[in-house]
Every structure is written in C-alpha cells, then in structure tokens.
Motif scaffolding. Structure first.
Motif, PDB file in Angstrom:
ATOM      1  N   ILE A 171       0.833  -1.201   0.000  1.00  0.00           N
ATOM      2  CA  ILE A 171       0.000   0.000   0.000  1.00  0.00           C
ATOM      3  C   ILE A 171       0.871   1.256   0.000  1.00  0.00           C
ATOM      4  N   ALA A 172       1.916   1.252   0.832  1.00  0.00           N
ATOM      5  CA  ALA A 172       2.814   2.407   0.890  1.00  0.00           C
ATOM      6  C   ALA A 172       3.483   2.634  -0.464  1.00  0.00           C
ATOM      7  N   ARG A 173       3.892   1.562  -1.106  1.00  0.00           N
ATOM      8  CA  ARG A 173       4.529   1.670  -2.422  1.00  0.00           C
ATOM      9  C   ARG A 173       3.546   2.224  -3.450  1.00  0.00           C
ATOM     10  N   LEU A 174       2.310   1.726  -3.427  1.00  0.00           N
ATOM     11  CA  LEU A 174       1.301   2.194  -4.374  1.00  0.00           C
ATOM     12  C   LEU A 174       0.984   3.675  -4.155  1.00  0.00           C
ATOM     13  N   LYS A 175       0.814   4.079  -2.903  1.00  0.00           N
ATOM     14  CA  LYS A 175       0.489   5.476  -2.599  1.00  0.00           C
ATOM     15  C   LYS A 175       1.592   6.406  -3.094  1.00  0.00           C
ATOM     16  N   ALA A 176       2.834   6.011  -2.903  1.00  0.00           N
ATOM     17  CA  ALA A 176       3.949   6.842  -3.340  1.00  0.00           C
ATOM     18  C   ALA A 176       3.990   6.939  -4.866  1.00  0.00           C
ATOM     19  N   ARG A 177       3.744   5.821  -5.525  1.00  0.00           N
ATOM     20  CA  ARG A 177       3.788   5.813  -6.987  1.00  0.00           C
ATOM     21  C   ARG A 177       2.687   6.675  -7.588  1.00  0.00           C
ATOM     22  N   MET A 178       1.486   6.613  -7.003  1.00  0.00           N
ATOM     23  CA  MET A 178       0.322   7.263  -7.584  1.00  0.00           C
ATOM     24  C   MET A 178       0.028   8.645  -7.002  1.00  0.00           C
ATOM     25  N   GLY A 179       0.804   9.074  -6.004  1.00  0.00           N
ATOM     26  CA  GLY A 179       0.589  10.386  -5.425  1.00  0.00           C
ATOM     27  C   GLY A 179      -0.591  10.451  -4.471  1.00  0.00           C
ATOM     28  N   TRP A 180      -0.869   9.342  -3.786  1.00  0.00           N
ATOM     29  CA  TRP A 180      -2.000   9.265  -2.861  1.00  0.00           C
ATOM     30  C   TRP A 180      -1.549   9.274  -1.401  1.00  0.00           C
ATOM     31  N   GLU A 181      -0.409   9.873  -1.123  1.00  0.00           N
ATOM     32  CA  GLU A 181       0.142   9.838   0.237  1.00  0.00           C
ATOM     33  C   GLU A 181      -0.812  10.426   1.274  1.00  0.00           C
ATOM     34  N   MET A 182      -1.680  11.343   0.862  1.00  0.00           N
ATOM     35  CA  MET A 182      -2.571  12.020   1.797  1.00  0.00           C
ATOM     36  C   MET A 182      -3.654  11.092   2.355  1.00  0.00           C
ATOM     37  N   ILE A 183      -4.008  10.050   1.621  1.00  0.00           N
ATOM     38  CA  ILE A 183      -5.139   9.194   2.000  1.00  0.00           C
ATOM     39  C   ILE A 183      -4.708   8.165   3.044  1.00  0.00           C
ATOM     40  N   PRO A 184      -5.322   8.155   4.237  1.00  0.00           N
ATOM     41  CA  PRO A 184      -5.062   7.075   5.200  1.00  0.00           C
ATOM     42  C   PRO A 184      -5.551   5.758   4.591  1.00  0.00           C
ATOM     43  N   TRP A 185      -4.701   4.730   4.582  1.00  0.00           N
ATOM     44  CA  TRP A 185      -5.038   3.498   3.858  1.00  0.00           C
ATOM     45  C   TRP A 185      -4.639   2.308   4.730  1.00  0.00           C
ATOM     46  N   TYR A 186      -5.616   1.494   5.091  1.00  0.00           N
ATOM     47  CA  TYR A 186      -5.397   0.394   6.033  1.00  0.00           C
ATOM     48  C   TYR A 186      -5.590  -0.966   5.359  1.00  0.00           C
ATOM     49  N   THR A 187      -5.038  -1.982   5.998  1.00  0.00           N
ATOM     50  CA  THR A 187      -5.166  -3.356   5.532  1.00  0.00           C
ATOM     51  C   THR A 187      -6.257  -4.075   6.314  1.00  0.00           C
ATOM     52  N   VAL A 188      -7.230  -4.640   5.608  1.00  0.00           N
ATOM     53  CA  VAL A 188      -8.280  -5.435   6.234  1.00  0.00           C
ATOM     54  C   VAL A 188      -7.695  -6.787   6.632  1.00  0.00           C
ATOM     55  N   THR A 189      -7.919  -7.192   7.880  1.00  0.00           N
ATOM     56  CA  THR A 189      -7.353  -8.457   8.366  1.00  0.00           C
ATOM     57  C   THR A 189      -8.424  -9.453   8.805  1.00  0.00           C
TER      58      THR A 189
END
Length: 249
Positions: free
Chosen positions: A122-140
């Motif tokens: 998720i961190a890699r995707l956010k950095a690539r796509m410019g979505w760093e601002m969005i809090p993004w969690y993993t469903v477990t």
C-alpha cells in the motif's frame, strides 16, 4: 459531429431554460441528503482489526479522534487485475478524485481507504500514484464481507459516540462515481455539511454558510472565522441574492 449554432441571446435563453431543471435537481439532491441525516443507525457490536502504517488499528482508531468516518473499500490485493503494480482501475479512479482531506477534517470527518494488500504494498502504491494524503489500512478480518464490500467496491459511513460506533449509510455501484469531492462526501454523512441552510434534525451542529472555509494549510482547530473572509463571503452572497431577486422580478 452535429452542432446547432445560435446567437448569444438564443444561447443564453437555452441555458436559462436548462438551468430551471438543474436547480430542481440541486434541490432534490439537498432533500435526499436531508433524508440521509434522518436515517436510522446500526450499532457496530463486532470488534475489527486493521494493519496501518503505525501498526495494529481498530475501527475506532480509523476515526483519528473525529466523530464521523467514511471508509472506501479499494481493491488492491493478489488476484485483482493490475496487482502488484496497480490497484483496480475503477478504485484508482476514485482515489484520483479525492480532494484535499483538510476540508473534510475541518468538518469533524475522516476519510480512509481499506484493502487486503499488505502495508508495504500500500505504501509503495500510494507513493507511486501520489496518494500519500489518503489514510489506507489493511483489512485483516471480515470487515469487508460484513459491510457489503467483500466482492465489490463501496463506501460505508460510520459515526462515533464515545466508544460506541454506528453504521449510518452505505453507497456503491454508480453512487461511488460522485465521490471524491468534499461536498459529496459530507452529503452522505449523518451531520451533513453542518451549515445553517441545511434541513437537519434539531440539535445538529451547524455554522454560518461559507464562514468555515479556509485554505487547506490554514485550518486551526477551534479558531473563529477569519474576519476578512466573513466580509468577502457576505458581500459575495449579497450580490448573488440581489442577482437572483432581479431575475425573478
């Protein structure tokens, strides 16, 4: 391409004719949002666990101390087209539309995305796509299945009253197309935009229209509306009302 070219006067007349229908749609949308604010709530009794950038997190943690939480289920995980370089194309379109979150936060509202991908991805995707601002969690656990987003995208809305949590609204399919803008997000929350013009139940928080607006890097919790901005917005609203009155006379 077929076109119908007219004079400036004819064009304005056609625009005014269509504007009547557009205003009707706006009023209907406002009325629908007012009904959402009167929707019954569903208590969330089950405990849910997520992985976040800072470690384990509960559903309460996703609120970040605020009273309202909007959760979009984005499909980014093994088996989804685009993995591991990309999330679902549709979910990525939604993420690209998200406005600056400071404005939502100023209305006591948090937006979060959830997926089943590990946090490193998720961190890699956010950095690539410019979505760093969005809090993004993993469903477990079963959060996605329990809230109607196990097999398809969707947006759930929750309200926090102390430690008690409630599900207040859910929207998916084409309803998600309009998400991303501050106003559309607020219109699906139980408190709405929290402005005085809204038809809200008695006791709901409401502040003068426009006055809470600010530059996204200038919100200060508890600060009074900027005096100069109050003057500017009052003048603008007065001019708008005068124009409307003239159009009706």
């Amino acid at each position: 391409m077929q076109t119908h070219v007219v004079s400036a006067q004819q064009w304005e007349a056609a625009r005014q004719q269509l504007l009547v229908k557009e205003k009707e749609m706006t009023h209907a949308r406002d009325a629908l949002a007012a009904e959402r604010r009167r929707m019954p709530w569903l208590a969330v009794e089950k405990q849910y666990a997520f992985d976040g950038p800072k470690g384990k997190a509960s559903l309460v943690d996703l609120f970040e101390g605020r009273h309202q939480l909007i959760v979009y289920r984005a499909f980014f995980e093994p088996g989804v087209f685009g993995w591991p370089e990309h999330a679902c194309r549709g979910c990525s379109m939604v993420a690209d539309q998200v406005a600056h979150l400071a404005h939502l936060n100023a209305r006591d509202t948090t937006l979060a995305f959830v997926s089943r991908a590990p946090q490193a991805d998720i961190a890699r995707l956010k950095a690539r796509m410019g979505w760093e601002m969005i809090p993004w969690y993993t469903v477990t656990d079963s959060f996605d299945a329990d809230f109607g987003v196990g097999e398809w995208h969707g947006t759930n809305v929750f309200f926090r009253d102390g430690s008690k949590l409630y599900r207040t609204y859910f929207i998916n399919n084409r309803g998600d197309e309009q998400m991303g803008g501050t106003w559309n997000y607020l219109d699906i929350t139980p408190l709405g935009r929290q402005e005085v013009w809204e038809d809200s139940p008695e006791g709901y928080p409401q502040t003068p229209t426009y006055k809470w607006w600010n530059w996204h890097d200038s919100y200060v919790e508890g600060a009074a509306p900027d005096k100069r901005w109050v003057e500017v917005s009052d003048a603008g609203e007065a001019a708008f009302r005068k124009e409307q009155a003239g159009a009706k006379s």
